[in-house]
Every structure is written in structure tokens, then in C-alpha cells.
Design a protein around this motif. Structure first.
Motif, PDB file in Angstrom:
ATOM      1  N   ALA A 141      42.984  38.271  42.088  1.00  0.00           N
ATOM      2  CA  ALA A 141      43.642  38.794  43.286  1.00  0.00           C
ATOM      3  C   ALA A 141      44.509  37.694  43.898  1.00  0.00           C
ATOM      4  CB  ALA A 141      42.598  39.276  44.288  1.00  0.00           C
ATOM      5  N   GLN A 142      45.232  38.065  44.941  1.00  0.00           N
ATOM      6  CA  GLN A 142      46.149  37.136  45.601  1.00  0.00           C
ATOM      7  C   GLN A 142      46.159  37.449  47.094  1.00  0.00           C
ATOM      8  OE1 GLN A 142      50.415  37.636  44.726  1.00  0.00           O
ATOM      9  NE2 GLN A 142      50.542  35.477  44.179  1.00  0.00           N
ATOM     10  N   PHE A 143      46.187  36.399  47.926  1.00  0.00           N
ATOM     11  CA  PHE A 143      46.266  36.635  49.365  1.00  0.00           C
ATOM     12  C   PHE A 143      47.149  35.575  50.020  1.00  0.00           C
ATOM     13  CE2 PHE A 143      42.628  33.732  49.175  1.00  0.00           C
ATOM     14  CZ  PHE A 143      42.772  32.935  50.310  1.00  0.00           C
ATOM     15  N   ILE A 144      47.547  35.850  51.259  1.00  0.00           N
ATOM     16  CA  ILE A 144      48.497  34.990  51.964  1.00  0.00           C
ATOM     17  C   ILE A 144      47.923  34.567  53.313  1.00  0.00           C
ATOM     18  CG2 ILE A 144      49.694  37.003  52.943  1.00  0.00           C
ATOM     19  CD1 ILE A 144      52.329  35.408  52.656  1.00  0.00           C
ATOM     20  N   TYR A 145      48.238  33.303  53.708  1.00  0.00           N
ATOM     21  CA  TYR A 145      47.715  32.763  54.957  1.00  0.00           C
ATOM     22  C   TYR A 145      48.754  31.798  55.544  1.00  0.00           C
ATOM     23  CZ  TYR A 145      44.144  31.070  58.243  1.00  0.00           C
ATOM     24  OH  TYR A 145      43.415  30.768  59.387  1.00  0.00           O
ATOM     25  N   LYS A 168      36.359  24.220  47.927  1.00  0.00           N
ATOM     26  CA  LYS A 168      35.081  24.933  47.834  1.00  0.00           C
ATOM     27  C   LYS A 168      35.025  25.825  46.593  1.00  0.00           C
ATOM     28  CE  LYS A 168      31.925  27.850  50.479  1.00  0.00           C
ATOM     29  NZ  LYS A 168      31.647  28.482  51.793  1.00  0.00           N
ATOM     30  N   HIS A 169      36.163  26.436  46.264  1.00  0.00           N
ATOM     31  CA  HIS A 169      36.205  27.375  45.134  1.00  0.00           C
ATOM     32  C   HIS A 169      37.003  26.787  43.974  1.00  0.00           C
ATOM     33  CE1 HIS A 169      34.456  30.503  47.680  1.00  0.00           C
ATOM     34  NE2 HIS A 169      35.333  30.161  48.622  1.00  0.00           N
ATOM     35  N   GLN A 170      36.851  25.490  43.780  1.00  0.00           N
ATOM     36  CA  GLN A 170      37.599  24.800  42.732  1.00  0.00           C
ATOM     37  C   GLN A 170      37.350  25.451  41.364  1.00  0.00           C
ATOM     38  OE1 GLN A 170      36.832  20.612  42.627  1.00  0.00           O
ATOM     39  NE2 GLN A 170      38.636  20.161  41.405  1.00  0.00           N
ATOM     40  N   GLY A 171      38.448  25.679  40.644  1.00  0.00           N
ATOM     41  CA  GLY A 171      38.342  26.306  39.333  1.00  0.00           C
ATOM     42  C   GLY A 171      38.381  27.817  39.385  1.00  0.00           C
ATOM     43  N   GLU A 172      38.263  28.399  40.598  1.00  0.00           N
ATOM     44  CA  GLU A 172      38.306  29.852  40.753  1.00  0.00           C
ATOM     45  C   GLU A 172      39.379  30.300  41.751  1.00  0.00           C
ATOM     46  OE1 GLU A 172      34.565  31.590  41.629  1.00  0.00           O
ATOM     47  OE2 GLU A 172      33.609  30.879  39.794  1.00  0.00           O
ATOM     48  N   GLU A 189      38.540  37.594  41.805  1.00  0.00           N
ATOM     49  CA  GLU A 189      38.292  38.525  42.914  1.00  0.00           C
ATOM     50  C   GLU A 189      37.253  37.952  43.866  1.00  0.00           C
ATOM     51  OE1 GLU A 189      39.370  41.644  43.661  1.00  0.00           O
ATOM     52  OE2 GLU A 189      40.527  42.282  41.902  1.00  0.00           O
ATOM     53  N   ALA A 190      36.177  37.416  43.306  1.00  0.00           N
ATOM     54  CA  ALA A 190      35.082  36.897  44.132  1.00  0.00           C
ATOM     55  C   ALA A 190      35.537  35.743  45.018  1.00  0.00           C
ATOM     56  CB  ALA A 190      33.923  36.450  43.240  1.00  0.00           C
ATOM     57  N   ALA A 191      36.283  34.797  44.434  1.00  0.00           N
ATOM     58  CA  ALA A 191      36.732  33.633  45.204  1.00  0.00           C
ATOM     59  C   ALA A 191      37.718  34.033  46.291  1.00  0.00           C
ATOM     60  CB  ALA A 191      37.367  32.605  44.268  1.00  0.00           C
ATOM     61  N   CYS A 192      38.648  34.919  45.972  1.00  0.00           N
ATOM     62  CA  CYS A 192      39.647  35.350  46.968  1.00  0.00           C
ATOM     63  C   CYS A 192      38.979  36.060  48.143  1.00  0.00           C
ATOM     64  CB  CYS A 192      40.680  36.272  46.323  1.00  0.00           C
ATOM     65  SG  CYS A 192      41.869  35.417  45.262  1.00  0.00           S
ATOM     66  N   HIS A 193      38.078  36.973  47.854  1.00  0.00           N
ATOM     67  CA  HIS A 193      37.431  37.723  48.943  1.00  0.00           C
ATOM     68  C   HIS A 193      36.497  36.830  49.759  1.00  0.00           C
ATOM     69  CE1 HIS A 193      39.025  41.743  48.214  1.00  0.00           C
ATOM     70  NE2 HIS A 193      38.978  41.451  46.912  1.00  0.00           N
ATOM     71  N   ALA A 194      35.877  35.860  49.106  1.00  0.00           N
ATOM     72  CA  ALA A 194      35.025  34.931  49.848  1.00  0.00           C
ATOM     73  C   ALA A 194      35.862  34.070  50.786  1.00  0.00           C
ATOM     74  CB  ALA A 194      34.247  34.046  48.866  1.00  0.00           C
ATOM     75  N   LEU A 210      46.948  40.813  49.129  1.00  0.00           N
ATOM     76  CA  LEU A 210      48.159  41.520  48.741  1.00  0.00           C
ATOM     77  C   LEU A 210      47.786  42.634  47.762  1.00  0.00           C
ATOM     78  CD1 LEU A 210      50.421  38.376  48.312  1.00  0.00           C
ATOM     79  CD2 LEU A 210      50.384  39.989  50.222  1.00  0.00           C
ATOM     80  N   PRO A 211      47.912  43.882  48.177  1.00  0.00           N
ATOM     81  CA  PRO A 211      47.450  45.002  47.346  1.00  0.00           C
ATOM     82  C   PRO A 211      48.171  45.088  46.011  1.00  0.00           C
ATOM     83  CG  PRO A 211      48.794  45.790  49.179  1.00  0.00           C
ATOM     84  CD  PRO A 211      48.513  44.346  49.438  1.00  0.00           C
ATOM     85  N   GLY A 212      47.400  45.331  44.972  1.00  0.00           N
ATOM     86  CA  GLY A 212      47.981  45.499  43.649  1.00  0.00           C
ATOM     87  C   GLY A 212      48.401  44.208  42.969  1.00  0.00           C
ATOM     88  N   HIS A 213      48.094  43.064  43.586  1.00  0.00           N
ATOM     89  CA  HIS A 213      48.491  41.778  43.016  1.00  0.00           C
ATOM     90  C   HIS A 213      47.322  41.143  42.258  1.00  0.00           C
ATOM     91  CE1 HIS A 213      52.280  40.817  45.567  1.00  0.00           C
ATOM     92  NE2 HIS A 213      52.142  42.111  45.368  1.00  0.00           N
ATOM     93  N   ALA A 214      47.629  40.575  41.100  1.00  0.00           N
ATOM     94  CA  ALA A 214      46.625  39.842  40.318  1.00  0.00           C
ATOM     95  C   ALA A 214      46.763  38.352  40.648  1.00  0.00           C
ATOM     96  CB  ALA A 214      46.832  40.118  38.830  1.00  0.00           C
ATOM     97  N   ALA A 215      46.103  37.514  39.863  1.00  0.00           N
ATOM     98  CA  ALA A 215      46.127  36.065  40.130  1.00  0.00           C
ATOM     99  C   ALA A 215      47.388  35.438  39.546  1.00  0.00           C
ATOM    100  CB  ALA A 215      44.884  35.420  39.547  1.00  0.00           C
ATOM    101  N   PHE A 216      48.525  35.834  40.096  1.00  0.00           N
ATOM    102  CA  PHE A 216      49.813  35.342  39.618  1.00  0.00           C
ATOM    103  C   PHE A 216      49.928  33.831  39.795  1.00  0.00           C
ATOM    104  CE2 PHE A 216      51.079  39.713  41.270  1.00  0.00           C
ATOM    105  CZ  PHE A 216      50.936  40.316  40.035  1.00  0.00           C
TER     106      PHE A 216
END
Length: 352
Positions: A141-145, A168-172, A189-194, A210-216
Motif C-alpha cells: 500500500a501507499q500513504f501520504i503525510y 520502526k518498520h525497517q524493511g517493510e 499492508e501491515a506496515a502502512c496501516h500500522a 491512497l486508494p488502489g495504490h500498491a507499494a510503488f
């Protein structure tokens, strides 16, 4: 006297409900001088889509209603963004603007490649569709901040919060895109949502998945990159006719471009490593010192990120949002967005 211009192409998520019908409307509003040529290019794009057994750009753009399930399907969304941007590029008045360089945000790199003539219309249409399918099929997944304050100046606390999540989520969890005043992170997915749960709310709507986005632009796209390089060999690439600045800030200058290296970057590094959009803008303005920056459509969402990248390096004395806004009130703004009717008119004026 011509003005020099850096042209920037938008990435994913820029063709939405407000943009429905914009491609055909912009062609219809063009002068007879270029309307026929624009329509011919769109017809060629549509023909390629038909041969792939997919909805044409014209059908999608002229639909009565915007349907998320249809228009935001990766292979459709990518084609709409590419076609809108490429046709905007062809609409720039070359009697008034000399395009000295091209850059793009994320998927916008593909549009920039097309604009630079590094691919034929046939290749770019098919490759954009192919890459959308390959990468969307990837995991994650992908998110913005945001990492700037309300005045678009770096916010040390927010930057530290982002760095803490990456550690904290190194490697993920990875830095996907450096997008002006925003950090775009991607990973499992787990690391992004956490991370999204742990980051404090900023500006009332972030962090935003970002809906519909993978780990680009992460290592999770390695399989997609490998398949892409097998599918699109060096023979599909042509020497760019306009300098390009990529997602590392590296310049691809004509006629010295190494096509094998360009293929490896475009379908390798660009897919699996951080895309530093901010750096591409900063390098471009330093190296080419354009009179204007022209932002292609669809939409007009690139402006803030571009301004924030300029503020970060205090380009021509810009220090915050107020400085940039003041500069934009001039009769001929420094940044011209083709997604805004009044600014589009300035970019295409000589065509009318």
C-alpha cells in the motif's frame, strides 16, 4: 521573445470526477490550427487501446458519469492521465514558449518520456497500460503525510515522526516519493496501516492511505520491474529530443543519451527505488533556469508540491507560501498550470 519553460507531468490519482470530459473539451476548445492534430493523436491512442481490447480514452473521458470502478481501474486511469498530459504538451504555444526540459512525478515520468519523443505514440500508449497493470498487481500500500507547516516551511517534528516510522518498520516501510512538502511512504499492508495508526492527524486529513495504490517505488515492485524489462527491450526506446530530469535528479541530455541505461532506469530503478520528485524540480530549475514552469493536466494538484520544492531550496528568494502566492499574482505567473482555465489560456494563447 520566447520564454523558456520547464514542463512537468503529473502522476497517479490526477484524473478524477472533476476531470471527466476534460480531454475532449480541451480539444474542442483548441484553435483550428492544432485541433485536427490533437484529435489525430487521440485517435491513434484510441486505436492502440482497441487493439489491446480495452476501453478507449475517448470512451472513458466522454462517459456520462464518473465511476470509480471504471475510471480508476489502473490500466484506465493511467491511460487517461498519460493522454491528457501528452495532449496538453502538444497544445503549448511554441511561438511563445521554448520547452527546455521535462520532468514528471512518479507515473508522470512515462508521460515525460512520451513528450520527449523517447517513445512513439504506439509504444507509450501500450507501455503506460502495461506498467499500470504490472505495478497494480504488486503487493502493499501507499500513504501520504505532510512534512511542512501551514506556511510550507519544513516542520522538524513531522519529519522526525516520519523518520521514526521508517526506522520502526525497517524493511517493510519505505520512502516512496519525496513530493514537495509531503512524504509518500509505501510498503507492506501491515506496515502502512500500522504507521497510519501511529502518526498523529495532520491538517485534518492526513495520514491518508491512497486508494488502489500498491507499494510503488519500493523493492516490493521487483517482480514487476523484471517483467517490464523483459517485455520492453531497448529497441522500444528512442533518443529523447528534449532533456529529461528523472526521479533521482539525473539529467538525460540529447543526443548523448545511452538508451540501454535509460531503459534500465525507467523499468528498473524508477520502479523499485524512491522517486525524488522534489530533487528533480530543484535540479531542473538550477540547471535550466526556466522563465516559467508549466504543469500539464489532468487536474491542477502539482502546484503545491512544486512550490514547496522551490521553497525548500529558497529558489529566487522564495521562503514560504506567502512569497509563492505573491509571485503567482503577477500577470504572467512563474508556475502555469494547464489544469486552471485562466493559466491554460496563457500557455495556449498563441494557438487561438
Amino acid at each position: 521573445m520566447k520564454k523558456t519553460a520547464l514542463v512537468i507531468c503529473p502522476g497517479r490519482g490526477t484524473y478524477n470526477k472533476p476531470e471527466l470530459g476534460s480531454i475532449s473539451a480541451n480539444i474542442a476548445a483548441s484553435s483550428s490550427k492544432i485541433k485536427e492534430d490533437l484529435q489525430e493523436v487521440l485517435t491513434r491512442i484510441d486505436q492502440e487501446r482497441e487493439q489491446l481490447g480495452l476501453a478507449t480514452v475517448s470512451e472513458l473521458d466522454q462517459a456520462k458519469l464518473f465511476k470509480t470502478s471504471l475510471h480508476q481501474k489502473p490500466e484506465h486511469a493511467a491511460a487517461l492521465i498519460y493522454a491528457a498530459g501528452y495532449l496538453d504538451f502538444l497544445s503549448i504555444d511554441r511561438e511563445h514558449y521554448d520547452v527546455v526540459a521535462l520532468a514528471g512525478n512518479s507515473m508522470g515520468w512515462y508521460t515525460a518520456m512520451a513528450c520527449a519523443e523517447a517513445w512513439s505514440v504506439s509504444t507509450s500508449t501500450r507501455l503506460v497500460t502495461s506498467m499500470a497493470q504490472l505495478t497494480a498487481g504488486g503487493a502493499g500500500a501507499q500513504f501520504i503525510y505532510p512534512i511542512v507547516d501551514a506556511n510550507w516551511r519544513p516542520d522538524r517534528q513531522r519529519i522526525a515522526l516520519v523518520e521514526a516510522q521508517l526506522a520502526k518498520h525497517q524493511g517493510e516501510l519505505f520512502r516512496s516519493i519525496n513530493y514537495g512538502g509531503y512524504a509518500v511512504l509505501a510498503g507492506t499492508e501491515a506496515a502502512c496501516h500500522a504507521a497510519v495508526k501511529e502518526l498523529p492527524t495532520a491538517d485534518e486529513r492526513f495520514p491518508m492511505i491512497l486508494p488502489g495504490h500498491a507499494a510503488f517505488h519500493t523493492s516490493l515492485m521487483a517482480d514487476a520491474a523484471a517483467t517490464a524489462q523483459e517485455t520492453w527491450p531497448v529497441a522500444a526506446f528512442q533518443t529523447p529530443q528534449t532533456p529529461l530530469i528523472d526521479g533521482r535528479g539525473q539529467q538525460w541530455l540529447t543526443p548523448a543519451t545511452d538508451l540501454r541505461a535509460l531503459q534500465h532506469y525507467t523499468l528498473g530503478h524508477q520502479v523499485t527505488e524512491t522517486y525524488d520528485f522534489s530533487k528533480s524540480i530543484q535540479v531542473a530549475v538550477k540547471e535550466f533556469a526556466p522563465d516559467h514552469i508549466i504543469l500539464l493536466g489532468p487536474g491542477s494538484g502539482l502546484g503545491g508540491a512544486v512550490a514547496q520544492a522551490l521553497i525548500e531550496q529558497q529558489w529566487q528568494g522564495l521562503t514560504d507560501k506567502a512569497d509563492f502566492s505573491q509571485r503567482q499574482t503577477q500577470a504572467q505567473p512563474f508556475v502555469l498550470s494547464m489544469g486552471l482555465p485562466e493559466q491554460r489560456a496563457l500557455v495556449t494563447a498563441g494557438q487561438n
